[in-house]
Write a protein that holds these residues in place. Structure first.
Motif, short mmCIF file in Angstrom:
data_model
loop_
_atom_site.label_atom_id
_atom_site.label_comp_id
_atom_site.label_asym_id
_atom_site.label_seq_id
_atom_site.Cartn_x
_atom_site.Cartn_y
_atom_site.Cartn_z
N ALA A 1 32.64 51.97 47.19
CA ALA A 1 33.95 51.31 47.13
C ALA A 1 34.45 51.16 45.69
O ALA A 1 35.65 51.12 45.45
CB ALA A 1 33.88 49.94 47.80
N ASN A 2 33.54 51.12 44.72
CA ASN A 2 33.94 51.00 43.31
C ASN A 2 34.47 52.31 42.75
O ASN A 2 35.15 52.32 41.73
CB ASN A 2 32.75 50.53 42.47
N VAL A 3 34.17 53.41 43.40
CA VAL A 3 34.61 54.72 42.91
C VAL A 3 36.12 54.86 43.02
O VAL A 3 36.76 55.43 42.15
CB VAL A 3 33.88 55.86 43.66
N THR A 4 36.73 54.31 44.06
CA THR A 4 38.18 54.47 44.23
C THR A 4 38.95 53.81 43.10
O THR A 4 39.90 54.39 42.57
CB THR A 4 38.64 53.92 45.59
N GLY A 5 38.54 52.62 42.69
CA GLY A 5 39.19 51.96 41.56
C GLY A 5 38.97 52.73 40.27
O GLY A 5 39.85 52.78 39.40
N THR A 6 37.81 53.33 40.14
CA THR A 6 37.50 54.13 38.96
C THR A 6 38.41 55.35 38.89
O THR A 6 38.94 55.68 37.81
CB THR A 6 36.01 54.58 39.01
N ILE A 7 38.64 56.00 40.01
CA ILE A 7 39.56 57.15 40.04
C ILE A 7 40.96 56.71 39.64
O ILE A 7 41.63 57.38 38.85
CB ILE A 7 39.55 57.81 41.44
N MET A 8 41.39 55.57 40.15
CA MET A 8 42.72 55.05 39.76
C MET A 8 42.79 54.84 38.25
O MET A 8 43.78 55.24 37.60
CB MET A 8 43.01 53.73 40.49
N ASN A 9 41.77 54.24 37.66
CA ASN A 9 41.74 54.02 36.21
C ASN A 9 41.78 55.34 35.46
O ASN A 9 42.49 55.46 34.45
CB ASN A 9 40.50 53.25 35.80
N LEU A 10 41.00 56.32 35.91
CA LEU A 10 40.99 57.62 35.23
C LEU A 10 42.35 58.31 35.30
O LEU A 10 42.69 59.11 34.43
CB LEU A 10 39.91 58.52 35.83
N MET A 11 43.13 57.99 36.34
CA MET A 11 44.48 58.55 36.48
C MET A 11 45.51 57.75 35.69
O MET A 11 46.69 58.09 35.68
CB MET A 11 44.86 58.61 37.96
N GLY A 12 45.07 56.65 35.05
CA GLY A 12 45.98 55.86 34.23
C GLY A 12 46.57 54.65 34.93
O GLY A 12 47.47 54.01 34.40
N GLU B 1 46.06 50.82 37.05
CA GLU B 1 45.18 49.67 37.23
C GLU B 1 44.58 49.70 38.62
O GLU B 1 45.19 50.22 39.56
CB GLU B 1 45.97 48.36 37.06
N THR B 2 43.40 49.12 38.75
CA THR B 2 42.79 49.00 40.08
C THR B 2 43.61 47.98 40.87
O THR B 2 43.82 46.87 40.40
CB THR B 2 41.33 48.52 39.97
N PRO B 3 44.11 48.35 42.03
CA PRO B 3 44.94 47.42 42.81
C PRO B 3 44.17 46.15 43.21
O PRO B 3 42.94 46.18 43.39
CB PRO B 3 45.30 48.23 44.07
N GLU B 4 44.91 45.07 43.32
CA GLU B 4 44.33 43.79 43.75
C GLU B 4 43.71 43.96 45.13
O GLU B 4 44.25 44.64 46.00
CB GLU B 4 45.42 42.73 43.80
N GLY B 5 42.56 43.38 45.31
CA GLY B 5 41.86 43.47 46.60
C GLY B 5 40.89 44.63 46.69
O GLY B 5 40.12 44.71 47.63
N TRP B 6 40.96 45.55 45.71
CA TRP B 6 40.01 46.66 45.67
C TRP B 6 38.77 46.22 44.92
O TRP B 6 38.80 45.29 44.12
CB TRP B 6 40.61 47.86 44.96
N GLU B 7 37.67 46.93 45.16
CA GLU B 7 36.47 46.67 44.37
C GLU B 7 36.70 47.08 42.93
O GLU B 7 37.49 47.98 42.63
CB GLU B 7 35.28 47.45 44.97
N GLU B 8 35.99 46.44 42.03
CA GLU B 8 36.14 46.66 40.61
C GLU B 8 35.82 48.10 40.21
O GLU B 8 34.91 48.73 40.77
CB GLU B 8 35.18 45.70 39.89
N SER B 9 36.54 48.61 39.22
CA SER B 9 36.29 49.94 38.67
C SER B 9 34.93 49.95 37.96
O SER B 9 34.45 48.92 37.49
CB SER B 9 37.38 50.30 37.69
N LEU B 10 34.34 51.11 37.89
CA LEU B 10 33.07 51.28 37.18
C LEU B 10 33.24 51.42 35.69
O LEU B 10 32.27 51.36 34.93
CB LEU B 10 32.33 52.51 37.72
#
Length: 121
Positions: free
Chosen positions: A98-109, A111-120
């Motif tokens: 679940a943390n991978v999805t936030g990480t992908i968002m960060n790598l794309m520039g 922020e990790t959306p609220e309610g998502w697991e924290e980025s790696l």
């Protein structure tokens, strides 16, 4: 639990992942590579107390492990387009898929959306 076939499959996967990494680097991109639990790292059932391979009582052969292992799954981030200073966060010992999805968002520039697991990262 065919060890020879497993070794061949792992070698082929390694070669194809290397091709992807090389292409991403040539194009100036970023990669994130992860996997699912498999069982190439331990292909036999084990005695829970001794950790020795469990044997078929009739043949004496090792019993094949057909389920996934509980070994940690790696995540690799890299590429020639990865900005300097990107590092994995510390203190995320219980991180998971679940943390991978936030990480992908960060790598794309983004922020990790609220309610998502924290980025790696």
């Amino acid at each position: 639990a065919n060890l020879k076939a497993t070794k061949q499959a792992v070698a082929l996967c390694d070669a194809k992942v290397q091709e992807l990494v090389d292409t991403v680097n040539e194009l100036g991109g970023i990669y994130l590579i992860t996997a699912d639990h498999g069982n190439a790292d331990d292909m036999v059932q084990r005695n829970k107390k001794t950790k020795e391979p469990a044997k078929n009582p009739e043949t004496g052969e090792n019993l094949a492990l057909t389920s996934h292992t509980l070994a940690p799954v790696p995540v690799l981030i890299g590429g020639s387009g990865l900005p300097e200073g990107i590092k994995f966060k510390e203190g995320l010992e219980d991180a998971g898929l679940a943390n991978v999805t936030g990480t992908i968002m960060n790598l794309m520039g983004y922020e990790t959306p609220e309610g998502w697991e924290e980025s790696l990262i």
